[in-house]
Design an enzyme around this catalytic site. Structure first.
Site, PDB file in Angstrom:
ATOM      1  N   SER A 252       0.100  -4.339  -0.507  1.00  0.00           N
ATOM      2  CA  SER A 252       0.278  -2.989  -1.069  1.00  0.00           C
ATOM      3  C   SER A 252       1.455  -2.330  -0.368  1.00  0.00           C
ATOM      4  O   SER A 252       1.643  -2.467   0.838  1.00  0.00           O
ATOM      5  CB  SER A 252      -0.993  -2.161  -0.900  1.00  0.00           C
ATOM      6  OG  SER A 252      -1.268  -1.950   0.461  1.00  0.00           O
ATOM      7  N   THR A 285      -2.398  -4.625   3.275  1.00  0.00           N
ATOM      8  CA  THR A 285      -1.377  -3.569   3.195  1.00  0.00           C
ATOM      9  C   THR A 285      -0.081  -4.082   3.787  1.00  0.00           C
ATOM     10  O   THR A 285      -0.044  -5.105   4.450  1.00  0.00           O
ATOM     11  CB  THR A 285      -1.734  -2.320   4.027  1.00  0.00           C
ATOM     12  OG1 THR A 285      -1.766  -2.703   5.406  1.00  0.00           O
ATOM     13  CG2 THR A 285      -3.017  -1.705   3.572  1.00  0.00           C
ATOM     14  N   ASP A 286       0.963  -3.310   3.590  1.00  0.00           N
ATOM     15  CA  ASP A 286       2.173  -3.536   4.358  1.00  0.00           C
ATOM     16  C   ASP A 286       1.928  -2.967   5.772  1.00  0.00           C
ATOM     17  O   ASP A 286       0.917  -2.307   6.040  1.00  0.00           O
ATOM     18  CB  ASP A 286       3.386  -2.885   3.674  1.00  0.00           C
ATOM     19  CG  ASP A 286       4.693  -3.556   4.115  1.00  0.00           C
ATOM     20  OD1 ASP A 286       4.696  -4.235   5.159  1.00  0.00           O
ATOM     21  OD2 ASP A 286       5.715  -3.388   3.422  1.00  0.00           O
ATOM     22  N   TYR A 287       2.889  -3.232   6.630  1.00  0.00           N
ATOM     23  CA  TYR A 287       2.790  -2.916   8.063  1.00  0.00           C
ATOM     24  C   TYR A 287       2.387  -1.451   8.331  1.00  0.00           C
ATOM     25  O   TYR A 287       3.133  -0.536   7.991  1.00  0.00           O
ATOM     26  CB  TYR A 287       4.175  -3.174   8.666  1.00  0.00           C
ATOM     27  CG  TYR A 287       4.203  -3.475  10.134  1.00  0.00           C
ATOM     28  CD1 TYR A 287       4.292  -4.782  10.584  1.00  0.00           C
ATOM     29  CD2 TYR A 287       4.167  -2.466  11.067  1.00  0.00           C
ATOM     30  CE1 TYR A 287       4.346  -5.071  11.930  1.00  0.00           C
ATOM     31  CE2 TYR A 287       4.217  -2.743  12.419  1.00  0.00           C
ATOM     32  CZ  TYR A 287       4.310  -4.046  12.847  1.00  0.00           C
ATOM     33  OH  TYR A 287       4.365  -4.320  14.177  1.00  0.00           O
TER      34      TYR A 287
END
Ligand code: BGC
Length: 757
Positions: A252, A285-287
């Site tokens: 995401s 998720t992304d970072y």
């Protein structure tokens, strides 16, 4: 007819037995995971949702602490940024030997354009328009990644990108939806192979879901505000294509979409992704994206944890907010344990599909080191690099270079290795990349080549400081800029032809590398002007990660070759192209604007009610710059030239079930054998909503010797002409259409046909 019945029966039986096998496989997986989850505590379930980084972190704050201890307690589902069999084994040992339930870990990594063997950056690879080649690079990357202990790659990046100010355009396949979708699917097939339980396959992660490429003003992490129509027509199809190809996971994105951040967006991650598209995999998720939901201003820590989980985020990358909050939220009945179970099940399913429960070490072995950068992989890297290069200009056949000529190679990138592998070059080692100078010298031992550095890559000290903080390694020369130019000019004066190697530092591209000015750095332009003033023919070899504004260069230089960051074998491939061992065939997948003021500029724009007309004042145009791009989508020259015959159609009025066949003859009218990529576009002339002036619907490659002609036929069906009508129904509308076939999105032959329903 009489053979048809047994055939149908056979097909039916095959389909039924395949789906039976599939069902029983799924039933087996479900039973296994159900039994496992029955043994898990709430803490252990939440632990599976935790995705810390261990090793090194390059794109955000290092938040993951005490990871090994957490693995032992069952509080980690997977890690990323750890590779090599030794490092991975150490962590997997803890998971499967010391944790209570011995659940193996996922090992993820940003394998973006190769793992050890580095291929051209994705934007460059896409310019090859060679789908099997792109799939092969992903397959090769998966081989090396698994030989390094990994089972999950954060790729493909399929964000459609139409704003070259955004540094991350380098990571994707450019501006076109149709081409982007083909490439997305090919990469998933390459990574995941035919069966994820094989030890040379990796779980693909489609990113950045969704619409990250449309961030406002090309400024990284910025917001996205977009109509539903644009999403479905332009931006969403490549993600869908990747999921349809079987991608097992999604990431995401950082951006918000119409006011709701993607990583807390139920419409996106559940309604669209799962309910509408039927995605069954896992979402991470992304970072630190869950943590960032707080900065987006949609909740405090407990609220954003609940928001993300309920929206459909399964794994929390680096934030550790799930770990900190979910138990309390479940215990206080603020969220139903159903959501934790659902996410946990999806993570375990990914592990099951990778066959980690049978053998947690199935990709961890010390015996595969010979696979790394093997001769066949290096050859593939060289071929991919050749095919990615785009010849933008070639006046009076200055290229290919004649090896017996006196050639002055000038510029900070002639001998450079550091930049060749570009950004996001995984576990690639730039020291193993072959510079142009090292590649070219041994090939032409009796050469009359000379060299001068000419300028630093950059002289802007503020920029150098920023870039060096992240490893750009820019060290200004001890000689003054004026001295460097003087030396270059005197070398140039003594040569028959000058070849300048210039571009961006690789750190000026990629994440957090948006630029408001996408021209060559000032000091490089100064050098080019001095070289031009010598009166010698000047060839510009570019290394960069985005479309640049090159109006002056296009007007004043004799030839321009776009080489992107071409990877481990960049130097060899550039030499091959410059000296004509490979006739350039790449075609741009992103429009090059004349200036930044034209952005966004892309080929499949709308006509408007007042389309551009030079003679009319009140038409859609700029006063101070032409409406056309400098180099259009699909553009790229060859050392040869190709002529196109008019299009001949098998019918000019087709029914919904008909096949339209468009035939064209292409002739090589130049002196070199070469490959041409013929592109097919369509236009629906009248629709219930406005339609783009051109849409890519196909392409074919032909290889032609000088003087040779080949006739090729494209087949289109009504399906290719479907679109979202005024009611957002994906359908066909009858009426008048145009078909275009040509060498790029601007120079085309055209024909008309009608579709009847
Ligand atoms: C990037 C992703 C990447 C992730 C993990 C983020 O900053 O946006 O593309 O996969 O870091 O390294």
């Amino acid at each position: 007819m009489k053979h048809l019945k047994p055939l149908i029966l056979f097909l039916l039986l095959t389909v039924t037995s395949v789906s039976y096998a599939q069902n029983s496989k799924t039933a087996k997986m479900n039973a296994y995971i159900k039994a496992l989850m029955a043994k898990m505590t709430l803490d252990e379930k939440i632990g599976q949702l935790n995705l810390p980084s261990i090793g090194f972190d390059i794109t955000g704050p290092i938040l993951s602490q005490g990871v090994e201890g957490k693995i032992e307690k069952g509080l980690v589902g997977g890690v990323f940024n750890t590779y090599t069999p030794e490092a991975v084994r150490k962590l997997q040992d803890i998971a499967v030997k010391k944790s209570r339930l011995k659940i193996p870990l996922l090992f993820g990594y940003d394998v973006i354009h190769g793992h050890r063997t580095i291929f051209p950056i994705p934007l460059g690879l896409s310019a090859s328009w060679d789908i099997p080649l792109i799939e092969k690079t992903a397959r090769t990357a998966a081989n090396e990644a698994t030989a390094d202990g990994l089972n999950w790659v954060f790729s493909p990046m399929v964000d459609i990108a139409r704003d070259p100010r955004w540094g991350r355009v380098s990571e994707g396949a450019g501006e076109d939806t149709w081409l982007g979708s083909q490439i997305a699917a090919a990469m998933v097939h390459g990574y995941q192979g035919t069966d994820l339980n094989k030890n040379n396959t990796v779980l693909a992660c489609v990113k950045h879901f969704a619409l990250y490429g449309a961030i406002e003003a090309g400024r990284d992490y910025n917001m996205v505000d977009m109509s539903e129509r644009k999403m479905f027509e332009v931006y969403l199809p490549p993600y869908k294509a990747a999921f349809d190809a079987g991608a097992g996971s999604a990431m995401s994105s950082f951006n918000e979409i119409n006011g709701v951040p993607a990583s807390g967006n139920k419409w996106l991650l559940t309604d669209l992704l799962r309910k509408q598209w039927g995605f069954k995999g896992m979402v991470a998720t992304d970072y630190t994206a869950i943590m960032e939901l707080m900065k987006h201003g949609v909740g405090d820590e407990p609220q954003v944890a609940a928001l993300a989980l309920k929206a459909g985020v399964d794994m929390d990358m680096v934030s550790e907010i799930y770990l900190a909050q979910l138990k309390k939220l479940v215990q206080s009945k603020k969220i139903d344990v159903f959501y934790v179970d659902q996410a946990c099940r999806r993570v375990l399913e990914a592990k099951y599909k990778l066959d980690l429960f049978t053998d947690p070490y199935n990709r961890i072995t010390n015996t595969r080191s010979a696979e790394m950068m093997s001769a066949d992989k290096m050859a593939l890297a060289q071929s991919a690099a050749q095919k990615s290069m785009v010849l933008l200009k070639n006046q009076q056949g200055v290229l290919p270079l004649k090896s017996n000529a006196k050639i002055a190679f000038i510029g900070p990138l002639v001998k450079d290795q550091r930049n060749l592998i570009g950004n996001w070059s995984g576990a690639g080692d730039w020291k193993q990349a072959i510079s142009f100078w090292d590649a070219v010298q041994p090939q032409y031992p009796n050469n009359k080549f000379s060299y001068a550095k000419g300028c630093n890559l950059l002289d802007d000290t503020a920029m150098i400081t920023k870039l060096n903080l992240n490893g750009a390694d820019i060290v200004p020369d001890v000689k003054s800029p004026a001295k460097l130019i003087d030396e270059a000019v005197s070398v140039a004066k003594d040569a028959d032809v000058v070849v300048a190697f210039l571009g961006e530092s690789f750190m000026m591209t990629g994440e957090a590398s948006s630029r408001s000015d996408i021209s060559l750095p000032e000091n490089q332009k100064t050098l080019l002007k001095a070289l031009k003033a010598t009166g010698k023919p000047v060839v510009l070899v570019l290394m960069n990660g985005r479309p640049l504004t090159l109006s002056w260069e296009n007007e004043n230089l004799d030839a321009i070759l776009e080489t992107w960051y071409a990877g481990t074998r960049a130097g060899n491939a550039i030499a091959d192209v410059l000296f004509g061992k490979y006739n350039p065939s790449g075609k741009l997948t992103m429009t090059f604007p004349r200036n930044v003021g034209q952005i966004p500029i892309y080929y499949n724009a709308k006509n408007t009610g007042r389309p551009f007309d030079e003679k009319e004042k009140y038409t859609s145009k700029y006063l101070d710059v032409a409406n056309t791009p400098l180099y259009p989508f699909g553009y790229g020259l060859s050392y040869s030239a190709f002529s196109y015959s008019p299009i001949s159609l098998n019918k000019t009025n087709i029914a919904i079930t008909d096949k339209l066949q468009a035939t064209i003859t292409i002739t090589n009218i130049g002196n070199y054998a070469g490959e041409e990529t013929a592109q097919l576009y369509t236009r629906q002339m009248i629709g219930s909503v406005t339609r783009p002036v051109k849409e890519l619907k196909g392409f074919q490659k032909v290889f032609l010797k000088p003087g040779e002609s080949k006739t090729i036929t494209f087949t289109l069906t009504a399906n290719d002409l479907k679109f979202y009508d005024i009611n957002m129904k994906y359908t066909n509308e009858p009426g008048q259409y145009k078909i275009f076939i040509g060498t790029n999105s601007q120079d085309v032959m055209e024909a008309d046909f009608k579709l009847r329903l």
